[in-house]
Each structure stands twice: as structure tokens, then as C-alpha cells.
Design an enzyme around this catalytic site. Sequence first.
Site, short mmCIF file in Angstrom:
data_model
loop_
_atom_site.label_atom_id
_atom_site.label_comp_id
_atom_site.label_asym_id
_atom_site.label_seq_id
_atom_site.Cartn_x
_atom_site.Cartn_y
_atom_site.Cartn_z
N ASP A 172 -28.46 64.92 -53.98
CA ASP A 172 -28.92 64.62 -53.33
C ASP A 172 -30.37 64.25 -53.47
O ASP A 172 -30.93 64.64 -54.11
CB ASP A 172 -28.99 65.47 -51.81
CG ASP A 172 -28.83 64.91 -50.54
OD1 ASP A 172 -29.22 63.73 -50.47
OD2 ASP A 172 -28.41 65.40 -49.59
N GLU A 183 -33.54 59.40 -54.87
CA GLU A 183 -34.39 58.17 -54.80
C GLU A 183 -35.85 58.52 -55.16
O GLU A 183 -36.47 57.81 -55.52
CB GLU A 183 -34.14 57.32 -53.64
CG GLU A 183 -34.63 58.28 -52.29
CD GLU A 183 -33.57 59.12 -51.63
OE1 GLU A 183 -33.74 59.50 -50.51
OE2 GLU A 183 -32.44 59.30 -52.27
N ASP A 228 -27.71 58.07 -45.72
CA ASP A 228 -27.35 59.02 -44.29
C ASP A 228 -27.48 57.73 -43.32
O ASP A 228 -28.54 57.70 -42.55
CB ASP A 228 -28.54 59.92 -44.18
CG ASP A 228 -28.67 61.20 -45.00
OD1 ASP A 228 -27.50 61.24 -45.87
OD2 ASP A 228 -29.50 61.79 -45.13
#
Length: 812
Positions: free
Chosen positions: A405, A408, A478
Amino acid sequence: MEIGLMNKVCLFIFLSVLISFSVQAQDHTVTKTGLELTVRSVHIKIQLFDESTIRVIKFPAGDKFTKESLSVIKEAENTKFSVSEENNSVVVQTRNLKVAVDRQTGQVIFLSPDGKPLLKEKAGGVNFEDFNDAGEQTYSVTQSFTLDEDEAVYGLGQLYAGNMSQRGVEVRMVQNNTEDFTSFLHSIKGYGLFWDNYSPTIFKDTTDETSFRSEVGEGVDYYFMYGGDADGVVGKMRDLTGQAPMFPLWTFGYWQSRERYRTQDQTVGVAQKYRDLGVPLDGIIQDWQYWGNNYLWNAMEFLNVDFYDPEKMVDDIHDLNAHIIISIWSSFGPETKQYKELSEKGMLMDFSTWPQSGSQKWPPNMDYPSGVQVYDAYHPEARDIYWKYLKDGLYSVGIDGWWMDSTEPDHLDQKDDDLDNQTYMGSFRKVRNAYPLMTVGGVYEHQRDFTSDKRVFILTRSAFAGQQRYGAQTWSGDIVASWDALHAQIAAGLNFSLTGIPYWNSDIGGFFLWDYPNPLEDPEYREMYVRWLQFGALTPMMRSHGTDAPREIYQFGELGDPEYDAIEKFINLRYRLLPYLYSTSWQVTNNHSTMMRALMMDFADDKKVHDRNDEYMFGKSILVAPVTTPMYFRKEVQGTDTVNVRDLSTIKSEEVYLPAGTEWYDFWTGEKHTGGAIIKKETPLDIIPLYLKAGSILPFGPDVQYAEQKKWNDLEIRIYPGEDGEFVLYEDEFDNYNYEKGVYSTISFNWDDAEHKLTIGDRKGSFPGILEERGFNIVIVDSERGTGIKHSTSFNQKVEYTGDMLEVSFEN
């Protein structure tokens, strides 16, 4: 005397021309891989990587260009080429490509071997602007191009706007939660352009020019590749940046997740419930905070008291013939072992990231800052440290894969000087967009070095060019659930795939449910969830996940309830398609293919599909038209409230465009249609439009509860007549890297439509556990047989196959 003077004048003119020619001939240098020249104080390098791939480098004359690519791993081949002069240009030509450099302007033009222009730089379109990058004097760099007026272009990664073609788009490319940027442009004309820069970049397309502008660079650096068609372009990009390895078969089954399962017993209980219900399942995902509080963020250990015996948890899941992957992050809390070791070595970056508060309450209480920091994934030793704790803390207990997760990574309350943070490779600004490539690559490479007995599987939130070589599935972040968001996922996944990265998926149902305060009681959301799951069943990974409400099938009722039945139906369809899916994944690895295919990949001659953002091919046979508009609820006033009420009284329809040049079969009914037209398809809650291209050969798998439950010894082979067709059935051991050594088998199926004959070729190759003898149930699809997800009760022929070629003829 006059004749002597005349001779001297002629000699002078001759020598002047000769000298002039010599100067012109010497204004460029031919190298082993191309040529170099300087025009208007810009040094230009043309470097041939092969006959179809050209690297172009430009930088101010007198400077040095030392950059090494993070994405490109291919070495320049020894390529045969010629250099000539045409119309004041220096021309480099290979068998597949011509490159002309204007000697007065420096403009570079790419042409096909017969001289047809493919792409032109804009004359004077290069620019170097002085830039101070955290104390280092460098440049902001720009290069402009001119495209044909009607030229559709694709790619750039996963964008949220929902456009298919990227004409008229302006976007600032900086990795974030819901947009994954890869600076790769894919043209309908059969070429690709990779802008090899990792700093914040603006892509802008106007009627006058198409440009890339990056904040930091020693110079312009891009690769032009000519593939001829879309598959060829993808193949060239993968040849340049790395091939996609095989995933285990079980990763193509159904995955259940939630933000979050809060206890060990809850996680195991979900898998057990699916087994009790008889609904197929292959994976469960453990989200965050199994490590405890936020000061222990991403400790990579089960420090939460509710996960009292992690080895037992993993064993229990494996005993249910399921697999588990687990959440790991790019940041660490200040009380973790990783943080302390990385901090001591100066391998953490100082900017605000998630979570911001040490308290788990919402909103974040900044009286108690978390102190969480992102690690320097560009540093090889930092990647070593990351793997050391991952291996000892989680791999050692049997975790099957990694949910990476925030790759980025999360960058909150952004300030420009945050990008001044120094990494192993310079400022964070300089390498910003390559962060996911580095951190995902670190895990993949370390696990591959550790063992080849188990394939690496990584689910991750961000990506950059070349990441396909690291065994990663990227999801779309998300996203906030809405019908528009569902529709936008289609183009997002297709453009992402067109950059050469083949594996993509989304949170089924959307992550946040902000517009649905009581989602499980709301008929609109329940309908949206079903439609999203149907879409998800026809993407590279079928995975249900989100917050605000649980998403397990039993949250939507029980057998006999419309939503439950529709969900179960499409999970079962996913498993019937596993032989098709796994064989397609082999084509991805072995032949540069793409699983989730924009229609322009297979029907480039049909201009009506060039900007189609609501349909796609799943593999090369199945056309998918997801339903992305609500149909089965109505507004009703109840007292002082207006509520949504389910309304299934009337079956609604969806318009579908079937590409020209072939015939199409309705998957559900067997009805045949001619391409090049819009048709209407009835779409009750348990149906979305699916069509098979004429000439398709579809292997249909057995009824199973998990991917490897049954051998593929009695496959139904569905043939959709009308054109010749071919399919290669691929099989191996399903979860190791022996296939890289040739340990696998293929069986080719070839349909001769004129003769109405199926040829099943000699089996090639072998592997431990191979089926030496098997049956194939062959069905020629029509309205009577070979339709829907149920296996046919009658076959046109049933054949026994022992590995030798068979020819099977049918009545025409």
C-alpha cells in the site's frame, strides 16, 4: 592570360564547393549506435536500441549527460543502419524505421521505411530552463511534438478523468493515491513514445502541439518505438523495460478483503464462511494495524493482541485451500525496528505522510503526531533492510504475497520544499515518479533471490514504467464509490494497460462510500456493487475491498436474493474462465500480449472504437460491456424522507457497439450479430453484455471451490464459428518459476471454418503432474448449446486426447 585567370576562378569555385561540402559532411558524427550532432547550441544524440527503437537525447552543448535509466533495462543491440543526407537533414535508416534530423533546426522526424511520417518534433520545440533543484543547478526540460489532427493517442498511466484518447488533455503527472502515471504515449498509428523522466511532469495536448515538460532533467531523454500495431507497441515497450512474469494460478481466483479484518478469528472466519456457503474463494487479504498502534506503523510483525497466533492463522487459511496476502507500507512508525535502523543510516524522508496522528481516531489529532516517515526506496541498502524485516516477520510465517500500500507514496499537506529531501539518487523531486518502481522492485528482486519455489505476487497502489517486470498487480486506489467512478475505471484500466503494464484491478464497490450512509440497505448501492463485481470478474484480478461497509457475499442476503445470486453467478463465471485466463497470462509473459484490451488494439481499422471508453476485450476473444448506469431502483417518498426502493419489475436494456469486420456471438444466448452496429442487450441484474468474436475457441473450466481443486481433464471447448481461429492451452505447475526453464506444456487448437474442422495439435512440453490422458468436450456454439455459465449437457463431439494430434470434423 585570360584563359589562365579563368582556370584560377574555376579552381577557386570548385575548392569552395568542396570545402563547403566537407564542412556539411563533418557536422555530424556517426557512432556505433547512431549519430551525434550539435544544432543551435543543442547537442543531439540518436541512439539505436534495435531496428524499431530509437533513443533521442538532447542537452545544451558543452554540458555532460550522465543519466542512467531506472526503467529501461535493455542494452542497445548491434543494429545495422545507414546514414545519408536528404534535403538538409541527416537521415539514419534501419530496416524498420527512418529518423531524419534537420541540420538547421534540430527537429527530429520519425518515418516508416517507405517515408511515411509517423511522428514529428515541433521545430524549435526543445527548451532548457535553468532550475535550482535543492541546491543543484540543472534544467527544467520541454520537448514538443506535432500529431496528426485525427490521431488518437493513449496511455500516460491510470488517469481518473475517464477519457479513452488523451487528445486535448493537460495533466500534471505526480504519483498520487488514485492516479498512477507512466510517461508513455501510445498512438493509433502503431508507435509509442516513452518520456524517460521521473520528476513532476506536465503532459499537454493542444491543437498546435503535444508536449512533455519535466521539472528536473540534465536534458531531454525519450524513446521512440515502432510496433506497427498496438500489440507490437506494447511488445517494444516490454522489450525495453522488462517482461511480465507469470502469476500463480490462485491469484486469478476470487479475492475477499475489507478495511479491515480486526482479529485473527475474523480473518479466518470469512474464509470459512465462503467454504460453508459453497461460494468459490482463493484469497483473503489482511489490511493494516495487525501490527498494533500507529507508533508501530508497518512493523511487519503481528503485535496486535487480537492476532494471537499468526502461524496458526496462516495455517488455518491454507487448510481451507485459500491464500493470504498482507498489507505492508512504504513508511514506518518511530517505535519500529525498521525506523530506528533506517533513521540511524539517514534513509528516511521528512514530509507528512499517512498516518499523521499517533491516535487512531478520526479526524487526526495532531497534538499527538505519529512521527511516521517514508523510507528511501532508491537506496539499495534501504531496500535490503526493508526485505530483511519483511522476510523475518511475515514471509517466515507463510504469508503468500504482499499488498504494498501507499507505494506512490502518500504525500500529505504538500510543500514544494518537501521534494528537496535527499535520496540516494539526488533530490526526491528528481526521481519522484519512480518511487513505486523502486520499492516494488526491491521486494520482488529480494524474494526472487531468496527462493524460486514460490512466485512473487504483489498487489500495489502505484506504478511506473517497467514495473511489469516485478510481479505486480496495480489497483486504482481509494476511489469514492459512484456510478461515474465505476465508468471511469474502464478507461483507467485500459490506458494503464496500454503503457505496457498488463495487470490492473479496482476495489469492487469503490473504497469510500461517502454518498451512501447505509449502503447495505440502499438498493442503489447494492445494485452498483453487483455491477462493479461483474466488471471485476472480467479484469485481471477479481478483488472486493473497501471501507464504510463490509462486502462479503453474505452481506447481500442469501441464496435466492437477487444481489446474492448475481454475485455468486459471476464468481462462478470467473472460475469457469480460469483455463482461458491462465492461458492468456502465458501469452502476456511469452508473447507481449495484454489481458485487458482497448478495442483499438484488435479493431484499429474501425474508427468508431478509437475513443470508446465503455467496452473492451478481455483476452482476444471476449468483448465486455460493463453496465455503469443504475436500472433497478426508484425514488419513493416515505413520510418526510425520499428513499431508494428496489424495482425489478421491468427488464432494462443496454446499448452495445460491436466492432466492424467480424461477427459476434452473445455469450448468454448464442445469438449471432454482424459487427459495425449498435445493438440493444437486455441486462437484468445478473447479466452484463458479453460477446465472443467469431473464430474464438474458449476453454471452459470445471465447477470448483478454489483454483486448483480439480484437474483440467474434462474441459469444455466452445467454438464460435464464422472465421478461422486458434487458441493455445497453457499449463504448468501453477506456482513456481520452473516455467522459465521450459517446464510447461502447450496444446494448440485450430479451427478451420471452411472445412468445419478442429485440429488439436501435438502436446508440446511437459511438467510434473501433467495429464497424460484427458477428454475434451467440444461444442459448436449456437442458440441451443454452449451458452451461459452452465456446462453444456450435450456436445457435438467428445474426444480422448493422449498428446498426439487429432483432427475432429463436424457437419457443416
